[in-house]
Every structure is written in C-alpha cells, then in structure tokens.
Design an enzyme around this catalytic site. Sequence first.
Site, mmCIF file in Angstrom:
data_model
loop_
_atom_site.group_PDB
_atom_site.id
_atom_site.type_symbol
_atom_site.label_atom_id
_atom_site.label_comp_id
_atom_site.label_asym_id
_atom_site.label_seq_id
_atom_site.Cartn_x
_atom_site.Cartn_y
_atom_site.Cartn_z
ATOM 1 N N THR A 1 0.789 -1.235 0.000
ATOM 2 C CA THR A 1 0.000 0.000 0.000
ATOM 3 C C THR A 1 0.826 1.293 0.000
ATOM 4 O O THR A 1 0.638 2.145 -0.865
ATOM 5 C CB THR A 1 -0.942 -0.007 1.217
ATOM 6 O OG1 THR A 1 -1.812 -1.128 1.067
ATOM 7 C CG2 THR A 1 -1.755 1.263 1.311
HETATM 8 P P1 AMP Z 1 -1.432 -3.234 3.484
HETATM 9 O O1 AMP Z 1 -2.561 -4.074 3.099
HETATM 10 O O2 AMP Z 1 -0.668 -3.811 4.641
HETATM 11 O O3 AMP Z 1 -0.492 -2.889 2.368
HETATM 12 O O4 AMP Z 1 -2.005 -1.841 4.016
HETATM 13 C C1 AMP Z 1 -3.384 -1.488 3.998
HETATM 14 C C2 AMP Z 1 -3.720 -0.711 5.218
HETATM 15 O O5 AMP Z 1 -2.988 0.512 5.271
HETATM 16 C C3 AMP Z 1 -5.164 -0.239 5.301
HETATM 17 O O6 AMP Z 1 -6.034 -1.235 5.749
HETATM 18 C C4 AMP Z 1 -5.079 0.906 6.279
HETATM 19 O O7 AMP Z 1 -5.311 0.458 7.595
HETATM 20 C C5 AMP Z 1 -3.648 1.384 6.175
HETATM 21 N N1 AMP Z 1 -3.618 2.760 5.660
HETATM 22 C C6 AMP Z 1 -4.041 3.175 4.466
HETATM 23 N N2 AMP Z 1 -3.881 4.510 4.320
HETATM 24 C C7 AMP Z 1 -3.327 4.942 5.469
HETATM 25 C C8 AMP Z 1 -2.905 6.226 5.939
HETATM 26 N N3 AMP Z 1 -3.027 7.335 5.175
HETATM 27 N N4 AMP Z 1 -2.367 6.288 7.176
HETATM 28 C C9 AMP Z 1 -2.217 5.178 7.930
HETATM 29 N N5 AMP Z 1 -2.612 3.950 7.547
HETATM 30 C C10 AMP Z 1 -3.156 3.826 6.325
HETATM 31 ZN ZN ZN Z 2 -3.094 -1.486 -0.459
HETATM 32 ZN ZN ZN Z 3 -3.401 -5.068 1.927
#
Ligand code: AMP
Ligand code: ZN
Ligand code: ZN
Length: 406
Positions: free
Chosen positions: A68
């Site tokens: 992400t």
């Molecule tokens: P991942 O699937 O581990 O790559 O990351 C996804 C997660 O990133 C989401 O479910 C959110 O909880 C977190 N996330 C997304 N945008 C933000 C942000 N701007 N600040 C903090 N956490 C975020």
């Molecule tokens: Zn993502």
């Molecule tokens: Zn994810």
Amino acid sequence: MKKLLLFSLFIFVILSNSFAQSQPYVLLVSFDGFKWDYLNRGLTPNLNEIANNGVRALALKPVFPSKTFPNHLSIITGMYPENHGIIANHFENPFTGEVYKVAKNSKSVKQSKWYLGEAFWTTAKRNNIITASYFWPGSELELDYRRPDYYKPYEHNKPYIARIDGVIDWLQLPQAERPHFITLYFHETDSYGHGYGPNSSEVNKAISLLDSMTGYLTSKLKEIGMIDSVNIIFVSDHGMTEISTEKTVNIEKILNGFKYKMGGEKPFVMIDPENKNDIELIYQTLKKHDNHFKVYKKEDLPEYFHYSRHPFISPIILIADLGWSLVNDKWLERFKRNKSKGNHGYANYEMDMHGIFIASGPAFKKGLKTGTLQNIDIYPLLCKIFNIQPRSNIDGKLERIGFILK
Ligand code: AMP
Ligand code: ZN
Ligand code: ZN
C-alpha cells in the site's frame, strides 16, 4: 496614490480569481487492493458507466513491492520506491535503527525525513494550485509545505459517506479557497481481500459497496453542478491473490544458526546479516533451498524491479512465488491464528497484483479502452492536466500515458 493601490489590489483579486477559475479540477480516488478483474464481475454498474464515458485501462501495474504505502507514494510522486524512499510498509534505517511503520498512531508516517520524493500536492503548491486530501499515504507530513493545503489525519473507521461529503464540502468553498486537486481513499476491498481472499463472496460485497459509493459520489457532483467540470481518476494500489498456511516456507528453519534481521512481509522478505561477512554464505544457503521463492543479492536484483538503489534495502531479498508465504516461527504462528486468505506484495509483473485505472472528465478521451498502464506515470499525467512542469528527477513518463488525454 491610495486610489492606485486600491485599483491594483482590485485587478490582482480579479486576475487570481480568474486564474483559479480556469484551473481544472481533478479528484483522485484510491480503492485499496481493488484487483483489475473485479470490474469484470458484473458488480460495478457505476464504475463501468464512468469507464464507458471516459478511459479504462486493462489494468494498472503497481511498483515492487506491491504494498500500500510504496504504491500510493509512487502514484503521487511518479517515482519508484528506491527513489521516493518508502520501500515497504515497515522497514528500518540500518544505520540508526529507526523504524518506519504503518500502524495505528504511527509517528513515523508523519516524519518528513523518510519521504524523498516530491508529492503532487507540493508541485501544485509551487504553482498556486490549492490541494486537499481525504486520506492518502504520505499526506500528513509534519512539514506543512509538504502536505496538501487541506488534509485529514487517517481514521480507518471514518464512514465512507462522510469522506465523500467532506470532498463535496471542499468543492463548494469560495473560489479563492477551493481545492482543485483532491484525493480520496477507501480500504474496503483490501481488508476483505486479506480476510477472505479475492474470490470470496465477502470481497464481492466490498466491490458492490465501493461501486455504490461511486454512485453516491457522482450523484453529489451532479447535485452541486460540477459533474461536467471535475476529472475523476479511480485507481488501486495493487491487486490480491489467494494464500494458505499450506503454502509456506520457513526461512528461520533454513537459516538456523545464522544471526540476521528479517524484514518485509510474507510475499517478500529482506535479510540483513548481522555480520556482513555472512552475506555470501547466507545467500548460498537460501539458494540451495529456493523452492517456491527466488533469492537475490541486492545488487543482482533484476533491473525491472527497480529496487536496489535505496540504502535501507537489505543485502539479500527474497520474493515468494505467487500465493506462497515466507515466514519465521512468529509470523507462521500469527498466520495460523488469523487465517488470512489473501495477500499482495509479490512481484509486480504478476497479473494478480495489478489494480485498476478508470478516468473520466473534460481532460480525458471518451470511450477509450487501452492496455495496462503504469502507476508511476500518473504524476506526470496530473502535471499535464494542470499544465505545470513535473520534477525532472521522476521515473514516470508522460510518453507512456499522454494518449489518454484529449
Ligand atoms: P497493506 O494491506 O498492509 O499494504 O495496508 C493497507 C492498510 O494501510 C489499510 O487497511 C489501512 O489500515 C492502512 N492505511 C491506508 N492509508 C493509510 C494512511 N493514510 N495512514 C495510515 N494507515 C493507512
Ligand atoms: Zn493497499
Ligand atoms: Zn493489503
């Protein structure tokens, strides 16, 4: 003299107002983990209608690692992670031991020092364009000139309707205060994708929900009379693939007896040997057991990953085959407990890791269906729409994407 001064001020206000009025509007919407083929499930009438009126790419290719934060930063800076600095959702500065981590109340996501690229909102600010963000990774930096003019601290449970209403409020601000570039973010498909896998009924519900949010957004834009003036771009940061606890490789078992730090996540892992003299032996040991994953020394990682130039990337990198998970004892135990069924982070050439790109509005061609686009090209595309100069040190190329504009 006083009269002249007043007259000049009057002219200045008129000119800056008409400059703001002549600027385009762009709304960049991210659906986290919305895999490219979710649009083909018959669940997205609103998104498909927008695509039919504008541009739809077969898919949007993420950068490696397909996570992400690295990808949202690549979209907003036009750079590969080795250049914008956010090389994973969680990594360490090996020289100081400081850690960057995406987590609830994380301080590091706000620390400007990790972010080496210029986000579009900073480029825009230098060009007198007002920007706003209803969530985007990297939008909350402590240095105000590196943030959008309006931004919201990340609140995972903020209702989606409230996010859209917030954007609509910004678009109704008086001309001189109104943002022309706005980001919006929804996590729904990512969360359910991890929990239940990309082919689950739960993910289908998440897809339908995001489509209905799209319908709500367009109905509100109609209501305020801006549907024909706003350019909307829908993207996702990556896709999703099925995983299972049956398909794991325990790296801790293979490296028994060695001292090292293990970073990254299950689809890709970074190994930082405590003693640099162990790099070769650790690499050779992993190479002997490279079933269901590939192992590279940092300097030998194929160029197409663009993942070797940042000093915080560890000397050894492992990339799991699609659907496989690299673990240590602790990660395996957690995996068995939370039974997650989907993941991303794999090689970015894997089609399962690809996301979506749909764009519509006055700047875009109508009814154009095109092949896979690259997310690093979105930053120069935004600069072109606003007719401003992109930074010269980016990796994105307008030549690869410019044809989608009128
Ligand atoms: P991942 O699937 O581990 O790559 O990351 C996804 C997660 O990133 C989401 O479910 C959110 O909880 C977190 N996330 C997304 N945008 C933000 C942000 N701007 N600040 C903090 N956490 C975020
Ligand atoms: Zn993502
Ligand atoms: Zn994810």
